[in-house]
Design an enzyme around this catalytic site. Structure first.
Site, short mmCIF file in Angstrom:
data_model
loop_
_atom_site.label_atom_id
_atom_site.label_comp_id
_atom_site.label_asym_id
_atom_site.label_seq_id
_atom_site.Cartn_x
_atom_site.Cartn_y
_atom_site.Cartn_z
N CYS A 94 0.81 -1.36 0.06
CA CYS A 94 -0.04 -0.07 0.12
C CYS A 94 0.77 1.32 0.03
CB CYS A 94 -0.93 0.06 1.17
SG CYS A 94 -2.50 1.06 1.07
N ARG A 127 -12.44 6.09 -2.91
CA ARG A 127 -11.66 5.45 -2.07
C ARG A 127 -11.82 3.80 -2.38
NH1 ARG A 127 -7.98 6.50 1.34
NH2 ARG A 127 -7.20 4.98 3.00
N HIS A 191 -3.50 -5.90 1.83
CA HIS A 191 -3.37 -6.08 3.25
C HIS A 191 -3.89 -7.49 3.20
CE1 HIS A 191 -2.39 -2.02 4.01
NE2 HIS A 191 -3.45 -1.74 3.36
#
Length: 240
Positions: A94, A127, A191
């Site tokens: 990320c 997002r 993640h």
């Protein structure tokens, strides 16, 4: 296998460590020890020098402010760039992934990155939050990938890198590709932690570190990781 002790560096846990990314260190250590390799985990804070003698380098995700601070300190230190040049395996997640490129966007402006990978990152229209999955580059031999993403950035790949995967669910870089790789450096938005969900990716990093083909690593019982993978892929299929 050549290494008697595997030195794994977890970079800047005080700045970049969100959504379980430290789990990547735990997964690598477990899979190495299960094969009889001693492991020396090293957590290097942002006020410490990065060792030149490690075998694998890991970077996690973080928010804009810590990401900008991390970029400045990594540029000043220079050790991660030298590790990449030396062919050491690097896995960046990320915000850490964005740091490896030429530039990234944080705190409302662009910042200089490490230029380890041929890419740049900016802000996306929305997002990206939720499950991500894709078909990994066949050259890597790791099969489908699965993870969790939570980022506002979009990453644009240059000619000197290849996508880690083609997206089948989620956004990743841009809705079409996820992550990037070149040499022994891998960046991804996954993640999860990503290596718990993708044990073949963990073994690829280990194989690079010890200088063998992944097929030469002694097999492990991956019943539980495979159950987790099946669960996550099945949940995606049910939601589509």
């Amino acid at each position: 296998m050549a290494l008697s002790t595997l030195r794994i560096v977890w970079l800047y846990p005080d700045l970049l460590s969100t959504y379980g990314d430290r789990g990547n260190l735990l997964v690598l250590a477990h899979r190495a020890r299960a094969r009889g390799i001693d492991v020396e985990p090293m957590q290097i804070r942002s006020d410490q020098h990065i060792p030149h003698t490690a075998d694998i380098y890991l970077i996690g995700g973080g928010e804009d402010g810590p990401q900008a601070v991390a970029a400045d300190r990594l540029l000043q230190d220079g050790a991660l760039s030298r590790a990449a040049e030396a062919g050491k395996p690097i896995l960046a997640i990320c915000a850490g992934y964005q740091l490896l490129g030429a530039s990234f966007y944080a705190n409302g402006r662009a910042y200089e990155g490490l230029n380890i990978l041929d890419l740049r990152s900016d802000r996306g229209p929305s997002r990206a939050v939720g499950e991500i999955a894709g078909e990994a580059a066949p050259q890597l031999g790791i099969g489908p990938i699965t993870g969790f993403e939570n980022h506002g950035g979009r990453t644009h790949l240059g000619e000197a890198v290849q996508p880690l995967a083609r997206v089948t669910a989620g956004v990743g870089n841009d809705g079409a590709t996820e992550g990037a790789w070149a040499g022994h450096v891998i960046g991804t938005y996954m993640h999860g932690p990503g290596l718990a969900r993708n044990p073949k990716l963990a073994d690829l990093l280990l194989a690079w570190a010890v200088g063998v083909n992944p097929a030469q690593l002694p097999p492990l019982d991956d019943t539980w990781p495979e159950r987790l993978r099946h669960e996550r892929f099945a949940a995606l299929s049910a939601s589509q």
